[in-house]
Write a protein that holds these residues in place. Structure first.
Motif, mmCIF file in Angstrom:
data_model
loop_
_atom_site.group_PDB
_atom_site.id
_atom_site.type_symbol
_atom_site.label_atom_id
_atom_site.label_comp_id
_atom_site.label_asym_id
_atom_site.label_seq_id
_atom_site.Cartn_x
_atom_site.Cartn_y
_atom_site.Cartn_z
ATOM 1 N N SER A 160 34.523 41.052 39.373
ATOM 2 C CA SER A 160 34.005 42.405 39.560
ATOM 3 C C SER A 160 32.516 42.417 39.853
ATOM 4 O O SER A 160 31.951 43.465 40.147
ATOM 5 C CB SER A 160 34.286 43.242 38.301
ATOM 6 N N ASN A 161 31.848 41.255 39.758
ATOM 7 C CA ASN A 161 30.429 41.203 40.075
ATOM 8 C C ASN A 161 30.167 41.197 41.578
ATOM 9 O O ASN A 161 29.033 41.341 42.019
ATOM 10 C CB ASN A 161 29.810 39.943 39.457
ATOM 11 N N LEU A 162 31.227 41.015 42.376
ATOM 12 C CA LEU A 162 31.047 40.981 43.818
ATOM 13 C C LEU A 162 30.682 42.363 44.341
ATOM 14 O O LEU A 162 31.320 43.354 43.996
ATOM 15 C CB LEU A 162 32.326 40.497 44.502
ATOM 16 N N SER A 163 29.654 42.452 45.182
ATOM 17 C CA SER A 163 29.309 43.728 45.807
ATOM 18 C C SER A 163 29.974 43.859 47.175
ATOM 19 O O SER A 163 29.977 44.930 47.759
ATOM 20 C CB SER A 163 27.783 43.843 45.961
ATOM 21 N N ARG A 164 30.537 42.753 47.666
ATOM 22 C CA ARG A 164 31.195 42.743 48.967
ATOM 23 C C ARG A 164 32.464 41.907 48.833
ATOM 24 O O ARG A 164 32.408 40.731 48.507
ATOM 25 C CB ARG A 164 30.253 42.150 50.021
ATOM 26 N N ILE A 165 33.609 42.518 49.051
ATOM 27 C CA ILE A 165 34.901 41.856 48.860
ATOM 28 C C ILE A 165 35.637 41.806 50.190
ATOM 29 O O ILE A 165 35.820 42.835 50.841
ATOM 30 C CB ILE A 165 35.750 42.601 47.816
ATOM 31 N N THR A 166 36.062 40.610 50.578
ATOM 32 C CA THR A 166 36.803 40.432 51.826
ATOM 33 C C THR A 166 38.185 39.889 51.498
ATOM 34 O O THR A 166 38.317 38.841 50.851
ATOM 35 C CB THR A 166 36.083 39.463 52.774
ATOM 36 N N LEU A 167 39.212 40.605 51.948
ATOM 37 C CA LEU A 167 40.593 40.197 51.741
ATOM 38 C C LEU A 167 41.376 40.466 53.026
ATOM 39 O O LEU A 167 41.568 41.619 53.404
ATOM 40 C CB LEU A 167 41.224 40.970 50.575
#
Length: 224
Positions: free
Chosen positions: A126-133
């Motif tokens: 949850s610390n990610l500010s940018r999530i790519t899936l």
């Protein structure tokens, strides 16, 4: 790799075999041989994953599962049991279990399932500010969602639901649990609100249409 795993299993021979295989994968492994010892370790230590036998002396696995999932940073939990009845599996998922294996265990399959859970935990930080899936990009701070480089308009609650599921992949959530976590405990609506928002996410996002699964009789999960 320094991910820490707790094995709660009263059959010491089986526990030691699991430990050997997991240590070969580079995991740090801790052991508990009854429910009381398992509960103490769950309370006092932080684990990335727990392999938890249901039928334990002193305290059963259901009690320990509740304890593990009540923690703020709850670990993934793989249940193991000699019983494979559907009612037991559903009950385990309702309590928050992430996976379920029926004994006798295949060590190769166990290692595979553990590796998949650990990878999912890392990807869902949850610390990610940018999530790519896949074809999806989520900018957390700006609350913007891109699909194939195009901005997709989501309502605030659609975004909140999407982000919650991304941060908790492969976990089955009942509708009332999602209402509590996403809408808040004081929300006065009913569980059909969740169904409506899931339907909208599936309509708007190819990723959700493919990955957001209905677990019949229980709720929903984001299958990664």
């Amino acid at each position: 790799m320094n991910n820490k795993i707790l094995i709660v299993e009263d059959e010491k021979k089986l526990s030691n075999i699991m430990g050997v295989y997991l240590k070969k994968e580079g995991y740090l492994v801790d052991f508990a041989y009854d429910g009381d010892e398992g509960e103490k370790k769950i309370q006092e230590e932080e684990y990335d994953l727990i392999i938890l036998d249901i039928m334990m002396p002193k305290k059963d696995g259901w009690s320990l599962l509740r304890k593990a999932k009540s923690k703020e940073n709850s670990p993934s939990v793989i249940l193991t049991t000699a019983r494979g009845e559907e009612e037991d599996r559903i009950f385990g998922f309702e309590l928050g279990a992430d996976d379920y294996m029926v004994k006798p265990l295949s060590m190769r399959e166990l290692v595979l399932r553990v590796n998949l859970r650990i990878k999912s935990n890392i990807a869902s930080s949850s610390n990610l500010s940018r999530i790519t899936l896949d074809n999806l990009l989520v900018e957390v701070e700006s609350r913007t969602v891109y699909q194939n480089n195009e901005i997709i308009s989501l309502t605030p609650k659609e975004f909140d639901l999407l982000l919650f599921l991304i941060n908790n992949p492969n976990q089955v959530f009942k509708r009332d649990h999602l209402l509590d976590k996403v809408w808040g405990y004081d929300f006065m609506g009913d569980t059909r609100t969740v169904d409506t928002h899931v339907k909208k996410l599936r309509e708007k996002l190819i990723f959700c249409d493919e990955k957001l699964k209905t677990v019949w009789g229980v709720g929903y999960k984001l299958d990664l």
